[in-house]
Design a protein around this motif. Structure first.
Motif, PDB file in Angstrom:
ATOM      1  N   ARG A  12      -4.410  12.523   9.160  1.00  0.00           N
ATOM      2  CA  ARG A  12      -5.840  12.132   8.806  1.00  0.00           C
ATOM      3  C   ARG A  12      -6.392  10.675   7.782  1.00  0.00           C
ATOM      4  O   ARG A  12      -7.630  10.804   8.501  1.00  0.00           O
ATOM      5  N   ALA A  13      -5.517   9.837   9.110  1.00  0.00           N
ATOM      6  CA  ALA A  13      -6.251   8.376   9.641  1.00  0.00           C
ATOM      7  C   ALA A  13      -7.266   8.410  10.205  1.00  0.00           C
ATOM      8  O   ALA A  13      -7.904   7.862  10.545  1.00  0.00           O
ATOM      9  N   TRP A  14      -7.031   9.479  11.522  1.00  0.00           N
ATOM     10  CA  TRP A  14      -7.657   9.846  12.839  1.00  0.00           C
ATOM     11  C   TRP A  14      -8.510  11.227  12.555  1.00  0.00           C
ATOM     12  O   TRP A  14      -9.533  11.039  13.453  1.00  0.00           O
ATOM     13  N   ASP A  72      -2.014  14.452   4.111  1.00  0.00           N
ATOM     14  CA  ASP A  72      -2.692  13.029   3.591  1.00  0.00           C
ATOM     15  C   ASP A  72      -1.748  11.535   3.344  1.00  0.00           C
ATOM     16  O   ASP A  72      -2.169  10.631   2.776  1.00  0.00           O
ATOM     17  N   PHE A  73      -0.377  11.709   3.974  1.00  0.00           N
ATOM     18  CA  PHE A  73       0.276  10.685   3.243  1.00  0.00           C
ATOM     19  C   PHE A  73       1.967  10.467   5.247  1.00  0.00           C
ATOM     20  O   PHE A  73       1.590  11.235   6.269  1.00  0.00           O
ATOM     21  N   TRP A  74       1.819   9.489   5.192  1.00  0.00           N
ATOM     22  CA  TRP A  74       2.694   8.443   6.441  1.00  0.00           C
ATOM     23  C   TRP A  74       3.900   8.041   6.088  1.00  0.00           C
ATOM     24  O   TRP A  74       4.171   7.336   5.008  1.00  0.00           O
ATOM     25  N   TRP A  75       4.950   8.716   7.270  1.00  0.00           N
ATOM     26  CA  TRP A  75       6.040   8.629   6.281  1.00  0.00           C
ATOM     27  C   TRP A  75       6.468   8.004   7.362  1.00  0.00           C
ATOM     28  O   TRP A  75       6.465   8.324   8.837  1.00  0.00           O
ATOM     29  N   LEU A  76       7.616   6.979   7.279  1.00  0.00           N
ATOM     30  CA  LEU A  76       8.001   6.002   8.581  1.00  0.00           C
ATOM     31  C   LEU A  76       9.615   6.518   7.550  1.00  0.00           C
ATOM     32  O   LEU A  76      10.212   5.742   6.542  1.00  0.00           O
ATOM     33  N   LEU A  77      10.783   6.536   8.232  1.00  0.00           N
ATOM     34  CA  LEU A  77      12.431   6.763   8.120  1.00  0.00           C
ATOM     35  C   LEU A  77      12.545   4.901   8.096  1.00  0.00           C
ATOM     36  O   LEU A  77      12.197   4.621   9.073  1.00  0.00           O
ATOM     37  N   GLY A  83       1.046  -1.071   0.250  1.00  0.00           N
ATOM     38  CA  GLY A  83       0.014  -0.049  -0.223  1.00  0.00           C
ATOM     39  C   GLY A  83       0.807   1.146   0.032  1.00  0.00           C
ATOM     40  O   GLY A  83       0.265   1.910  -0.035  1.00  0.00           O
ATOM     41  N   GLY A  84       1.782   0.882   0.609  1.00  0.00           N
ATOM     42  CA  GLY A  84       3.271   2.205   0.604  1.00  0.00           C
ATOM     43  C   GLY A  84       4.110   2.340  -0.862  1.00  0.00           C
ATOM     44  O   GLY A  84       3.877   1.881  -2.038  1.00  0.00           O
ATOM     45  N   VAL A 115       3.139   5.943   3.139  1.00  0.00           N
ATOM     46  CA  VAL A 115       1.910   5.365   2.942  1.00  0.00           C
ATOM     47  C   VAL A 115       0.551   5.996   2.787  1.00  0.00           C
ATOM     48  O   VAL A 115       0.777   7.053   4.209  1.00  0.00           O
ATOM     49  N   PRO A 116      -0.231   6.230   1.818  1.00  0.00           N
ATOM     50  CA  PRO A 116      -1.246   7.364   1.748  1.00  0.00           C
ATOM     51  C   PRO A 116      -2.212   6.886   3.251  1.00  0.00           C
ATOM     52  O   PRO A 116      -2.010   5.903   3.736  1.00  0.00           O
ATOM     53  N   ALA A 117      -2.656   8.269   4.203  1.00  0.00           N
ATOM     54  CA  ALA A 117      -3.657   8.236   5.512  1.00  0.00           C
ATOM     55  C   ALA A 117      -5.001   7.292   5.154  1.00  0.00           C
ATOM     56  O   ALA A 117      -5.172   6.034   6.353  1.00  0.00           O
TER      57      ALA A 117
END
Length: 465
Positions: A83-85, A46-51, A26-27, A106-108
């Motif tokens: 925006r996921a929550w 709108d996105f979740w950013w994981l290092l 999904g990412g 990853v999109p929210a």
């Protein structure tokens, strides 16, 4: 992006390989480039950013400058995705690459679906916690800021009112003195005072060096009485208007006798009025000068305290910030509060966010004064220890019980009465000292001696929070 690259990250502990594969699917893998923004403050999160590797600075626009508030430099740290929550969630800072690396974006909406699918109860808890914490902290911090601003504004108004009122009174009196001065000169001219007589009178006037205020009011009162009696014997009406400024300038009876030999007949009163008026004008001008100087000092202290027109990170002398804070809180440092400054020589400037440190000094000094309840000694000290500058704020109040000192830096913890504290003062101070400056803040408290010690590195290793 492969599943085995994410497996070592502690954030994914408890997830199966299938779940990680679903997340990766999904990412999108995004490259981190130094100086390039990945997301921007205020935009929709709108996105979740994981290092995965590399480093990213989180930057907020404060005033007219960009300030680094945090750094993502450990794999597994993340940002955004709110925006996921929360449909109104926005990025709280700008993410800017520091060193080359990678992130999983990853999109929210995908994050929302996966969290609801994998742990729906946890998703509801996160959503509730996000809304509640944001609302409570925002309201509490806003109230604390308004209360602090109100106290400082009221105190500053009181501090400025005294010299401003003194300057106004002196200006009004100066107008009267100038009118008397011009009137006496006119009467001297009508009495045909010769140039030689006026020059002699002016020479006598110049002999008088205005004296500082008498420490004993009885001494000055006796001098005024003696001059009033002398003036009355010489037929001068309303003698008190002349006796008071002459006595304040240090004029004695011998000087008056010498002046009488120069000013014959009807010229005596306007001549002495002219001399007295010159002393009054000089005294009043001195009062205006002193009052306006005090107002200028207060304005300068406000500028120093607020750090207007200055860069956020700068070389500062911590003693300057402490002094400007003491001026801002001057309305609380009266009557039974004694202030002792112990600034060690040789303390170098440090690299710091000056305005933020002034918030720390305000909280610590304000708490110390409140603890003493109007009576005691406030000790403000600085010294150099190795590569650190140490600042101590001490008070002679009753001290903190151990259980209070242990929790003093917790957010929302307060021992003040309802309406007098939010519990954010020391929490904010800790965040500024520890997270923003890489320093430490500790409490040593016992009855009659409480000391809050702030230790700041001369040059912080990083400006992250």
């Amino acid at each position: 992006m492969r599943v085995d690259e994410l497996r070592p990250l502690s954030i994914f502990e408890g997830l199966s390989d299938d779940q990680l594969a679903e997340l990766v699917k999904g990412g999108t893998e995004v490259r981190v480039k130094p100086g390039v923004d990945l997301f921007r403050e205020g935009e929709r999160a709108d996105f979740w950013w994981l290092l995965v590797d590399g480093a990213i600075d989180l930057i907020r626009h404060v005033g007219r400058e960009d300030t680094v508030v945090a750094r993502m430099d450990v794999p597994g740290r993340w940002a955004g995705g709110f925006r996921a929550w929360d449909e109104h969630g926005v990025y709280l800072a700008t993410g800017r690459g520091v060193t080359a690396g990678r992130v999983l974006r990853v999109p929210a909406e995908v994050l929302h679906e996966l969290s609801n699918s994998w742990f729906p109860f946890g998703g509801h808890l996160i959503q509730g916690l996000y809304h509640t914490a944001r609302s409570v902290e925002s309201t509490a911090r806003q109230r604390e800021s308004l209360v602090t601003l109100g106290r400082l504004a009221a105190g500053l108004a009181h501090e400025i009112n005294n010299p401003a009122s003194a300057a106004t009174r002196a200006a009004d009196a100066l107008q009267t003195a100038c009118a008397a001065l011009l009137s006496s000169v006119g009467r001297l001219a009508r009495n045909e005072l010769s140039a030689e007589q006026f020059a002699a009178l002016d020479t006598l006037r110049r002999e008088i060096e205005p004296q500082p205020a008498d420490p004993d009011p009885l001494v000055r009162a006796d001098r005024e009485q003696a001059l009033s009696s002398w003036l009355t014997r010489h037929g001068i009406e309303h003698e008190w208007t002349i006796a008071l400024p002459l006595a304040a300038a240090g004029v004695d009876l011998n000087w008056c006798t010498r002046a009488a030999t120069v000013l014959e007949g009807s010229a005596l009163k306007p001549g002495l009025e002219w001399v007295a008026s010159t002393f009054s004008v000089a005294t009043l001008l001195g009062e205006v000068k002193e009052s306006t100087r005090r107002i200028s000092e207060l304005v300068a202290a406000v500028r120093s305290y607020s750090q207007m027109d200055r860069a956020s990170m700068q070389h500062i002398d911590v003693a300057d910030g402490l002094d400007s804070t003491l001026v801002m809180l001057g309305h609380k440092l009266r009557d039974g509060i004694a202030v002792v400054r112990e600034y060690s020589a040789g303390v170098p400037p440090i690299e710091a966010y000056a305005g933020e440190l002034n918030q720390v000094w305000t909280n610590l000094i304000d708490n110390a004064v409140d603890a003493m309840e109007g009576t005691g000694t406030l000790r403000v000290a600085t010294r150099l220890e190795g590569d650190n500058v140490v600042v101590e704020i001490g008070d002679t109040g009753p001290g903190m019980p151990p259980h209070v000192a242990d929790r003093a830096f917790e957010a929302f913890y307060t021992t003040k009465d309802v309406g007098k504290g939010t519990g954010l003062g020391l929490d904010i101070a800790r965040r500024i000292v520890v997270e923003r400056h890489g320093g430490t803040i500790t409490i040593d408290s016992r009855p009659g001696a409480t000391v809050l010690q702030v230790r700041l590195p001369i040059r912080p290793k990083s400006h992250s929070a």
